[in-house]
Structure formats: C-alpha cells, structure tokens
Design an enzyme around this catalytic site. Sequence first.
Site, PDB file in Angstrom:
ATOM      1  CG  ASP A   1      17.806  63.680  39.305  1.00 13.15           C
ATOM      2  OD1 ASP A   1      17.885  63.485  37.720  1.00 13.15           O
ATOM      3  OD2 ASP A   1      18.885  63.249  40.297  1.00 13.15           O
TER       4      ASP A   1
ATOM      5  CG  ASN B   1      16.284  63.056  34.196  1.00 18.13           C
ATOM      6  OD1 ASN B   1      17.035  62.387  34.532  1.00 18.13           O
ATOM      7  ND2 ASN B   1      16.440  62.286  33.103  1.00 18.13           N
TER       8      ASN B   1
END
Lengths: 335, 335
Positions: A230, A240
């Site tokens: 992310d 993430n």
Amino acid sequence: MPQSAIRPIEWVDGEVVILDQTLLPHGEESVRCTRVAEVAEAICSLRVRGAPLIGIAAAYGLALAARGDEASVMGRVTRAADLLRATRPTARNLFWAIDRMVSRAEAGATADELLREARAIHEEDAETCRAIGDHGAPLIPQGATVLVICNAGSLATGGIGTSLAIIRAAHRSGKSVSVLACETRPLLQGARLTMWELMRDGIPATLITDGMAGTCMARGMVDLVIAGADRIARNGDTANKIGTYSLAVLARHHGLPFYIAAPMSTVDLSLADGSAIPIEERGPEEVRSFSGSPSAPADAPVFNPAFDVTPTELVAGIVTERGVMTAPYEKSLPA
Amino acid sequence: MPQSAIRPIEWVDGEVVILDQTLLPHGEESVRCTRVAEVAEAICSLRVRGAPLIGIAAAYGLALAARGDEASVMGRVTRAADLLRATRPTARNLFWAIDRMVSRAEAGATADELLREARAIHEEDAETCRAIGDHGAPLIPQGATVLVICNAGSLATGGIGTSLAIIRAAHRSGKSVSVLACETRPLLQGARLTMWELMRDGIPATLITDGMAGTCMARGMVDLVIAGADRIARNGDTANKIGTYSLAVLARHHGLPFYIAAPMSTVDLSLADGSAIPIEERGPEEVRSFSGSPSAPADAPVFNPAFDVTPTELVAGIVTERGVMTAPYEKSLPA
C-alpha cells in the site's frame, strides 16, 4: 473463464461502475456512481479496494466531479480531491492519482481531458501489471508454492494484479505453480477475492487461516511469499495488509524469500523509512463480526489496524514495472 | 460475576450436563447427555473442548456407560472407551483420563466407584489449575500485557484454566495485567470464549485478529506469550491450537518469552519429541465459513490442521501444577 472478464471498475456512459467487492464471491453486483461522493463512499466502505485500484477509482471520481460548467472545473476538482484524500490514509496510489489529476486540472485541462487522463491512469496500470508479472515470474521456481495474503490481483488493480500478476505470468509460461492463500481477517479478502480469482483462472490454490502460515512453512509447503503493498518508503520499508509483517518474520525464520510486488506509484519518495507511514485503524465491528454474524462479545474492546509495516531487512526484493529492485532501494529511486 | 460461575461440565442426577460452547458468547445453553454416544458427539463437535476438559468429559462419559447391570460394567466401559478414543486424536488428556478410568474398571470398580473416579479427575483438575496459576503468576511482570491464543481458561478445564489461571492469579494478587487475545480462526475460541471469560472477570482484554500479533509485538504492546497445550512430548515440543507456532516464532524474533501452561496429564511420556504427535485435520467448512456465514467460494480447496507443534527451542518454560519446568525437560519427567 478468462481472467480479463474481471472488471472491478469501468467508466460507462458518464458513470463510474464499481463491482461491489464486499459482496464477492457470493454476489456479483455493481454500484453506479454519478457523483464523486458515491465514489468516496465506495472507497471508504471497501466496495472498491486495493491500492492501485483505489487510485484509479479516485481518478474517475475526479473526472466525474469535473463535468459541468467548464469555467468552474478547477473548483469542483479541488473540492472533490479534498473529499477523496480523506477516504483512506495508507495507500500511496490514492494520493498519487489525485495529485496527477489535480495537476492536469491546474494546467487547464477540460472535463473531457480529465476523463482521458483517468482512462490513461487505468490503462497504464494494466500495462504496469503485465510488466510486474513478466519481471517477477522468474522468481518463482518450477513446481513452487507461493504464499499470498489479502488480494493483490485483478480486483486490486487495473490489470492482472501485482503479486497475482507474477503468479499468472509464471502459470501462463507453462510453469507448475500453486498458491496458498491466507484468508486475511478481518475482511477476508484472501478467502473471498483471491480464491475466487485463482479458481476462475484454473491456478491451483488452497485456502488457509492466517494462523496456519507458520505450520505450512515448517511442513515445507511454501517456497516463497509474495505480498502486494500500500505504501513503500525510500528504504524499502513496506506497508501492506495487516498480517503481512508476520508472514515476513515467519519467512525469515524458515529461510524463505519474501518479495513485494507493486507499481512505482506505490513508492512514497517523501518518506525515508516506514516509521511515518500513516496506518489506518478501522472500526471494531470488523473484528467482532463477519458478514453480519457476531463472533465476539458485543462490547469486546478491539484493536484493528488495517495495515502493518514490514522493515526492509525482511524484504528480499521489490518487483515493479521497471524490474526487480533489491536493497539499497534508494539507489534505484529518483532523488 | 465471580469466575466460579462458569461450569462447562457437571454431573447432575445421572446426566452429564455440558455447556454448549459452540453457541457462546451469544447463547448459554447446555446439552444433557444420558448416553456416552452423546458425550462423544459433544467432543467431536467441540460443544465441549479444551484438552483438560475433554479428558473430564470422557471420564464422565465412561461413568455414564458404566451404569446398569454390575456384572457387565467392564464390557460397557471398554466399548465406551473405544468410542471416546476415536473422537479427537491430539489432546493427550483425553487418552490419559480414559486410561485412568479403564484401569479402575479393570481393577473391578463398580459404576458408583467409576463415577467417584470421574469426579476426582474433575476436582483434581480444578486444584491443578490453581497450582498452575500460583506457579506461573510470578512470570508476569507488574503492568505486563500477555498475548494469548484460543481458550485455555475455565471453559477448557475443570477449574480456572491453564494460561488464564496464570493471568487470573497475577490479577488477584493485585498486579496490573492486561491481555491481548488472538481471535483464533477458524473456530474463534479466542474471540468467543476467552474474551467472554476475561470480561466476566474484569481483566482488561483486547481482541485482535491472528494476523495482528506480529505488529502488536513490533509496537511494544506485548510483554510475553502464554499458550495452553494439547500434547507435550518429553523434550518439550508442544502441540497446541493452530497458530501457536507462529506466535512462538514471532515472540523469538521480538525477544519475548513464550511459555506453555498445562497440567502434567498433557505430557505424553511415550513420545521423545513432537514429530509423532498426531495432528487432527478437520473439515473444510470450518475455514470456508465464518460464524455461519460463507466466507470463500463454496468449493474452495482448504487445508485445516487444528493444531501445530512448537519446537522446544522456542519454549521458555512449561508451567505445570508441579512448578515451572525449563529445558532439558526430560530431567523433570518420570523415566
């Protein structure tokens, strides 16, 4: 069914059509957004999710907002950008896509030109996914089993995914590859989305609960781990989905490589390391229940961070559309 | 409400009354067993669960089977023992309790005497829990947060639990202690049972998903881990609820002590190490659904081991009713 049949977002006749991922795999229904507020709601509620895909959704949302009186495009885009920036804090791609659209608007782009920009972001991401797949496929040995978490596939991107792109590219090249998918509580994107995608593609996949990853590694059932991302800091620290960090520690303990797969738009060049990555905390009901079924005392205190940060020391490499980066990552990044 | 109000199993007027733990925390209903087959079903379906408690349940089941014509007690007990041994393979306490009851029957015990033996097993376990709590409480520093998995409390034993006994003893001694409870997929004993027990006792507890344990350790939110056990080999290798091994690896990575708490009846003196511990695999529906709601494609392949084995190297100590054992464990065990 070919995987290209999965279309998690489309611009159709002036509307943003979003496949409602909260209903998958048991319901395949779309929401049609005619206002940017509806797109923002879809992002907040995870009807559309996955770092690259929420960037694409935000771009289409801004294209929606731009429509109307051409003299006031910039004002509408600015307000819409503020709304979209407030939806979810962690995924870098969201801010990257918004910044790109806003800078086109600042340069005087019309609504039609902003729609073309959003479509370009979408199409470029599809190409990026293909490139990630091609660069990453050689990392998967013949006959290997890849452990994955959450969903970093077609449902998370504008193309064939990030970690799943690598698995798909290896599979298409004729390699025997199989997948162990962590269900990924609390929202079960691994169970609901990754299993659905892989079963459609005919790639052998087995579902486990998140707590089974360690014993699977100890039993020799895992050859490598590939996770999406992310937000990635300059040094390779990677945010993430919650649970990713545990997998990285377990992989290290068992001598298994742990890779990240993500587009360059996930890299946050402004962050020296992961300590400043904002980690979204979501509401307690996600942990106290699933799909409306309660699973804990109604008033149980809950800690619900949606992401964790894996330190760069545990990352064997980061696969982007440019190739496989290894530490020190700063050397591969623009100054 | 005092914790002693939790009575997961009782012998009442010739029936074995089992609190149906599959319905907790939202329903508090009991099943009344008049035949050993009903007790066996309750064990298989996890209405009664927890290694020490299923030993107690099996003992009462054999006491049920013994009732009737005194001339044929041994035949009924033998058949009932075979039935009960086939329910669940991993928990050592089940076989320990069955063996103890059968050997009393072989020595000519009457049905009444076998009921007294079952009651003794139950009462001794309550005393064992108290002793585990007293021996283990000094391991918890003032102000500490203990990470736990599954349920090793009153709902798993004849008393105040094993890992939860230690937490309860520390709490009662006036120490400030709080708990992070892993929800423990697939069957959510941490969310449903441990949170329910701790909230009744007023011990501060926060629920997390299993994948959050790593980030909680990295954030400094955990001081130690205490897990229960289903079977312990002579060298200290320990089978416990799936996910325990991952916690042990994570604890080692973060320099945190990882303890096991269990009665001596969990130790399998016949096993030199954990490699021969039978690990139960359960059906795929437990993983494909969540609290009754489907959570994956209906035909998703699943791997569902109910337990994993934590190697002795990762265990800082084993707390039993005799005290805190440390490696080499063989030295503390009967030859």
